[in-house]
Motif scaffolding. Sequence first.
Motif, mmCIF file in Angstrom:
data_model
loop_
_atom_site.group_PDB
_atom_site.id
_atom_site.type_symbol
_atom_site.label_atom_id
_atom_site.label_comp_id
_atom_site.label_asym_id
_atom_site.label_seq_id
_atom_site.Cartn_x
_atom_site.Cartn_y
_atom_site.Cartn_z
ATOM 1 N N THR A 196 -0.608 -0.111 4.405
ATOM 2 C CA THR A 196 -0.707 -0.856 5.660
ATOM 3 C C THR A 196 0.657 -0.936 6.333
ATOM 4 O O THR A 196 1.668 -1.206 5.669
ATOM 5 N N ALA B 19 0.275 -7.221 10.117
ATOM 6 C CA ALA B 19 -0.280 -5.870 9.963
ATOM 7 C C ALA B 19 -0.478 -5.245 11.338
ATOM 8 O O ALA B 19 -1.289 -5.717 12.139
ATOM 9 N N GLU C 248 -0.994 -1.837 11.680
ATOM 10 C CA GLU C 248 -2.018 -0.819 11.514
ATOM 11 C C GLU C 248 -2.608 -0.947 10.113
ATOM 12 O O GLU C 248 -1.948 -0.652 9.118
ATOM 13 N N ASP C 249 -3.839 -1.444 10.053
ATOM 14 C CA ASP C 249 -4.512 -1.591 8.769
ATOM 15 C C ASP C 249 -5.385 -0.367 8.555
ATOM 16 O O ASP C 249 -6.392 -0.170 9.234
ATOM 17 N N ASN C 250 -4.992 0.467 7.609
ATOM 18 C CA ASN C 250 -5.672 1.739 7.387
ATOM 19 C C ASN C 250 -6.788 1.642 6.349
ATOM 20 O O ASN C 250 -7.155 2.631 5.733
ATOM 21 N N SER C 251 -7.316 0.445 6.127
ATOM 22 C CA SER C 251 -8.340 0.294 5.100
ATOM 23 C C SER C 251 -9.478 -0.583 5.592
ATOM 24 O O SER C 251 -9.335 -1.333 6.561
ATOM 25 N N ASN D 72 3.276 -2.839 8.408
ATOM 26 C CA ASN D 72 3.603 -4.208 8.792
ATOM 27 C C ASN D 72 4.861 -4.232 9.648
ATOM 28 O O ASN D 72 5.702 -3.332 9.566
#
Length: 391
Positions: free
Chosen positions: A282, A189, A191-194, A284
Amino acid sequence: MTSILTNVAAMAALSTLRSIETGMEDTQARVSSGLRVGEASDNAAYWSIATTMRSDNMALSAVQDALGLGAAKVDTAYAGMDSAIEVVKEIKAKLVAATEDGVDKDKIQEEITQLQDQLTSISDAASFSGENWLQTDLSFGTVTKSVVGSFVRDDAGNVSVKKVDYDLSASSVLFDTVGNTGILDSTTAIEDNSITLNINTGGVVSPVTVAAYTIDQVIADTGSVFTGDSATGGAKSYVKVSDDVWVEAVDQSTVPTQEVAFNDTTNGIMWAVDTTAAPAATTNASVSTLNIDASTTGTQLDKLISMVDDALTLMTSAAADLGSIGMRIDLQSEFVSKLTDSIDKGVGRLVDADMNEESTRLKALQTQQQLAVQSLSIANSASQNILTLFR
């Protein structure tokens, strides 16, 4: 008493001659074959031991051939892994260069794409005798490759073949040919947007996953005005829930049963988490598929660099394992060679003839044979002497 019917001297000489000729046959057989024990009748115990050990030596010869084949497989895999490490180092260097302000990330990506293609080429080519230890199907878990290491006979006479094993797993294979669990194709991941928060609603606490933002993203929302740990005025309202993590917020009066996330005393507003703010997908990436462009942020580059560095660590460990198993195979091959020589020497001590001794014995038997023939001739002529008595 002298008799013309029974020649005792000739009988004795003939018996001696027969015994000498039997000895000569045995000695000549040893001289011609080089063996003191050539068949079971010579010495059953020694013949049995020698036959068994010769059989074991033939097995060890096959083991030595197998070790050579195994060494070639390991050397091929190591060469491929070593080359891949150098390519991944280059990718890491390109990503570090991309962190420089004003650099053309698209051009850097063009170079990275060529390096990624080279990784695929290396992995495909690292095959020997139909086996490739850098890429395999890991859908059923770890795959164990074995190299024949030794042939062993224990004290009870039981035989077994010992093997040197090498595991192909997610930490040693570059590419998973079916899935994406190899070192270079496993995703991370970027950029984890959560974020998952425990929200108290009406006295009941339950986990809720909502969209997460960094402060840079909140600032990028044109019009955002910060008041403590809240931001308003942009397209959305935000509230800070942890270090550099912001979530969308709503006026708590619209959801009165939910606990207050932040009390903006300056503006007289109490904010609650907007539990309807669904997170974006997300992002990946893997070493073999990562792609950067002008929109790639510094945070994303940092995560990409970290991902590539982790891959390098795994590849270095896998190369070390291949080097270790290669060294072990070399040592085992050397040992098998020495063991084969030792067995040959041991068998030789049991059954080989001493040619110096046999040549001396043969010479003596030849002399004895000549004397026995002469003695038989004399004994046979004794009856002729009787004729002189009747003249």
